[in-house]
Design an enzyme around this catalytic site. Structure first.
Site, mmCIF file in Angstrom:
data_model
loop_
_atom_site.group_PDB
_atom_site.id
_atom_site.type_symbol
_atom_site.label_atom_id
_atom_site.label_comp_id
_atom_site.label_asym_id
_atom_site.label_seq_id
_atom_site.Cartn_x
_atom_site.Cartn_y
_atom_site.Cartn_z
ATOM 1 N N LYS A 170 -35.067 69.041 112.529
ATOM 2 C CA LYS A 170 -34.300 67.859 112.454
ATOM 3 C C LYS A 170 -32.910 67.905 113.751
ATOM 4 O O LYS A 170 -31.811 68.189 114.723
ATOM 5 C CB LYS A 170 -34.073 67.027 112.077
ATOM 6 C CG LYS A 170 -34.601 65.724 112.450
ATOM 7 C CD LYS A 170 -35.353 64.588 112.050
ATOM 8 C CE LYS A 170 -35.240 64.935 110.251
ATOM 9 N NZ LYS A 170 -33.949 64.278 110.173
ATOM 10 N N ARG A 222 -35.232 55.223 108.309
ATOM 11 C CA ARG A 222 -36.048 56.305 107.538
ATOM 12 C C ARG A 222 -37.068 55.032 106.432
ATOM 13 O O ARG A 222 -37.778 55.614 105.574
ATOM 14 C CB ARG A 222 -35.145 56.440 106.892
ATOM 15 C CG ARG A 222 -34.616 58.460 106.739
ATOM 16 C CD ARG A 222 -33.902 58.470 105.353
ATOM 17 N NE ARG A 222 -34.184 60.300 105.576
ATOM 18 C CZ ARG A 222 -33.050 61.426 106.003
ATOM 19 N NH1 ARG A 222 -32.531 60.725 106.458
ATOM 20 N NH2 ARG A 222 -33.340 62.662 105.178
ATOM 21 N N ARG A 226 -34.852 78.684 101.130
ATOM 22 C CA ARG A 226 -33.530 79.162 101.171
ATOM 23 C C ARG A 226 -33.134 78.857 99.668
ATOM 24 O O ARG A 226 -30.994 78.808 99.467
ATOM 25 C CB ARG A 226 -33.596 77.722 102.208
ATOM 26 C CG ARG A 226 -32.156 78.239 102.764
ATOM 27 C CD ARG A 226 -31.499 77.047 103.846
ATOM 28 N NE ARG A 226 -32.174 75.252 103.297
ATOM 29 C CZ ARG A 226 -31.628 74.477 104.287
ATOM 30 N NH1 ARG A 226 -32.079 74.399 105.598
ATOM 31 N NH2 ARG A 226 -31.652 73.316 103.406
ATOM 32 N N ARG A 251 -28.259 73.643 99.640
ATOM 33 C CA ARG A 251 -27.101 72.859 99.279
ATOM 34 C C ARG A 251 -27.493 71.830 97.874
ATOM 35 O O ARG A 251 -28.290 72.781 96.822
ATOM 36 C CB ARG A 251 -28.093 71.456 100.265
ATOM 37 C CG ARG A 251 -27.299 71.609 101.842
ATOM 38 C CD ARG A 251 -28.648 70.913 102.890
ATOM 39 N NE ARG A 251 -29.025 69.693 102.036
ATOM 40 C CZ ARG A 251 -29.480 69.020 103.108
ATOM 41 N NH1 ARG A 251 -29.448 68.978 104.407
ATOM 42 N NH2 ARG A 251 -29.936 67.461 102.704
ATOM 43 N N ARG A 293 -37.695 64.871 98.071
ATOM 44 C CA ARG A 293 -37.626 64.531 99.170
ATOM 45 C C ARG A 293 -39.200 64.642 100.274
ATOM 46 O O ARG A 293 -39.409 63.637 101.260
ATOM 47 C CB ARG A 293 -36.554 65.302 100.095
ATOM 48 C CG ARG A 293 -35.285 65.161 99.197
ATOM 49 C CD ARG A 293 -34.502 65.909 99.539
ATOM 50 N NE ARG A 293 -33.816 65.843 100.830
ATOM 51 C CZ ARG A 293 -33.376 67.063 102.201
ATOM 52 N NH1 ARG A 293 -33.863 68.385 101.433
ATOM 53 N NH2 ARG A 293 -33.187 66.244 102.900
HETATM 54 P P1 AMP Z 1 -30.570 64.346 105.666
HETATM 55 O O1 AMP Z 1 -29.539 65.430 105.818
HETATM 56 O O2 AMP Z 1 -30.694 64.017 107.199
HETATM 57 O O3 AMP Z 1 -31.230 65.349 104.910
HETATM 58 O O4 AMP Z 1 -29.710 63.275 104.777
HETATM 59 C C1 AMP Z 1 -29.492 63.845 103.278
HETATM 60 C C2 AMP Z 1 -29.962 62.940 102.270
HETATM 61 O O5 AMP Z 1 -28.309 61.679 102.397
HETATM 62 C C3 AMP Z 1 -31.222 61.705 101.565
HETATM 63 O O6 AMP Z 1 -31.508 62.669 100.768
HETATM 64 C C4 AMP Z 1 -30.874 60.850 101.446
HETATM 65 O O7 AMP Z 1 -30.134 60.397 99.925
HETATM 66 C C5 AMP Z 1 -28.995 60.171 101.976
HETATM 67 N N1 AMP Z 1 -29.704 59.723 103.867
HETATM 68 C C6 AMP Z 1 -29.533 59.920 104.633
HETATM 69 N N2 AMP Z 1 -30.057 59.058 105.389
HETATM 70 C C7 AMP Z 1 -30.516 57.593 104.555
HETATM 71 C C8 AMP Z 1 -30.882 56.967 105.960
HETATM 72 N N3 AMP Z 1 -31.384 56.623 106.518
HETATM 73 N N4 AMP Z 1 -30.972 56.472 104.372
HETATM 74 C C9 AMP Z 1 -30.879 56.485 103.093
HETATM 75 N N5 AMP Z 1 -30.953 57.530 102.795
HETATM 76 C C10 AMP Z 1 -30.314 58.362 103.464
#
Ligand code: AMP
Length: 187
Positions: A13, A88, A127, A133, A144
């Site tokens: 994404k 989300r 990975r 990460r 997740r």
């Molecule tokens: P991502 O890079 O989009 O996978 O986001 C990494 C982490 O940031 C996620 O696992 C959440 O802990 C937090 N996060 C990102 N976007 C959101 C969202 N819209 N709502 C809540 N937590 C978020």
């Protein structure tokens, strides 16, 4: 053009969001990137977010929504934006609609990247083994995915009912997937 890009963790994404937003000349707004920048900078927002991120949990809606509201108030979003990783939760869907309504605006497209979940989890776990990460342990990766299935996948039905959703096959090369997304957006 105001776009939301959805898809499970590991669907590519972020990569697609960057390519497509550049191509359309609109800002790419990734809540994950904004959280990570705040963690790195040691800001109060970062300190609050980090404990959730490390556990693979969602940051509370109140925190996330306030952050997105601020970002959407920036003038560069006037011609449109591509949201990546937001909304989300159902509460975030509602808050986003309210924020946009304040600007007399609404979403134009929601794109869902569909992938073979087993293959994606496999790739993420590999990975993680190669040093990824800090939120990339196998347990957290699986958590997740579960959280996505439970909290976020249902949002596609909401957007489908609003006539905004297009599903795009997310398997294949980066260029092929990007071309499919652009075609779905009429570009
Ligand atoms: P991502 O890079 O989009 O996978 O986001 C990494 C982490 O940031 C996620 O696992 C959440 O802990 C937090 N996060 C990102 N976007 C959101 C969202 N819209 N709502 C809540 N937590 C978020």
């Amino acid at each position: 053009m105001r776009i939301v890009l959805m898809g499970p963790p590991g669907a590519g994404k972020g990569t697609q969001a960057l390519l497509v937003s550049e191509r359309l000349g609109i800002p790419h707004i990734s809540t994950g990137d904004i959280f990570r920048a705040n963690v790195k900078g040691g800001t109060p927002l970062g300190l609050e977010a980090q404990k959730y991120m490390d556990a693979g949990e969602y940051v509370p809606d109140s925190v996330t929504n306030a952050m997105v509201r601020d970002r959407l108030d920036d003038p560069d979003t006037a011609p449109g934006f591509l949201l990546d990783g937001y909304p989300r939760t159902v509460a975030q869907v509602d808050d986003l609609a309210a924020m946009l309504a304040e600007h007399d605006a609404a979403l134009d497209h929601v794109i869902e990247l569909t992938v073979d979940l087993e293959e994606v989890v496999d790739r993420l776990v590999k990975r993680a083994g190669a040093g990824g990460r800090s939120d990339d342990s196998e347990e957290v990766i699986r958590h997740r995915q579960e959280l996505f299935a439970k909290e976020t996948a249902p949002l596609t039905a909401v957007y489908e009912a609003q006539g905004l959703l297009t599903r795009v096959d997310g398997m294949g090369s980066v260029d092929d997937v990007a071309a499919r997304i652009l075609a779905a957006l009429g570009r």
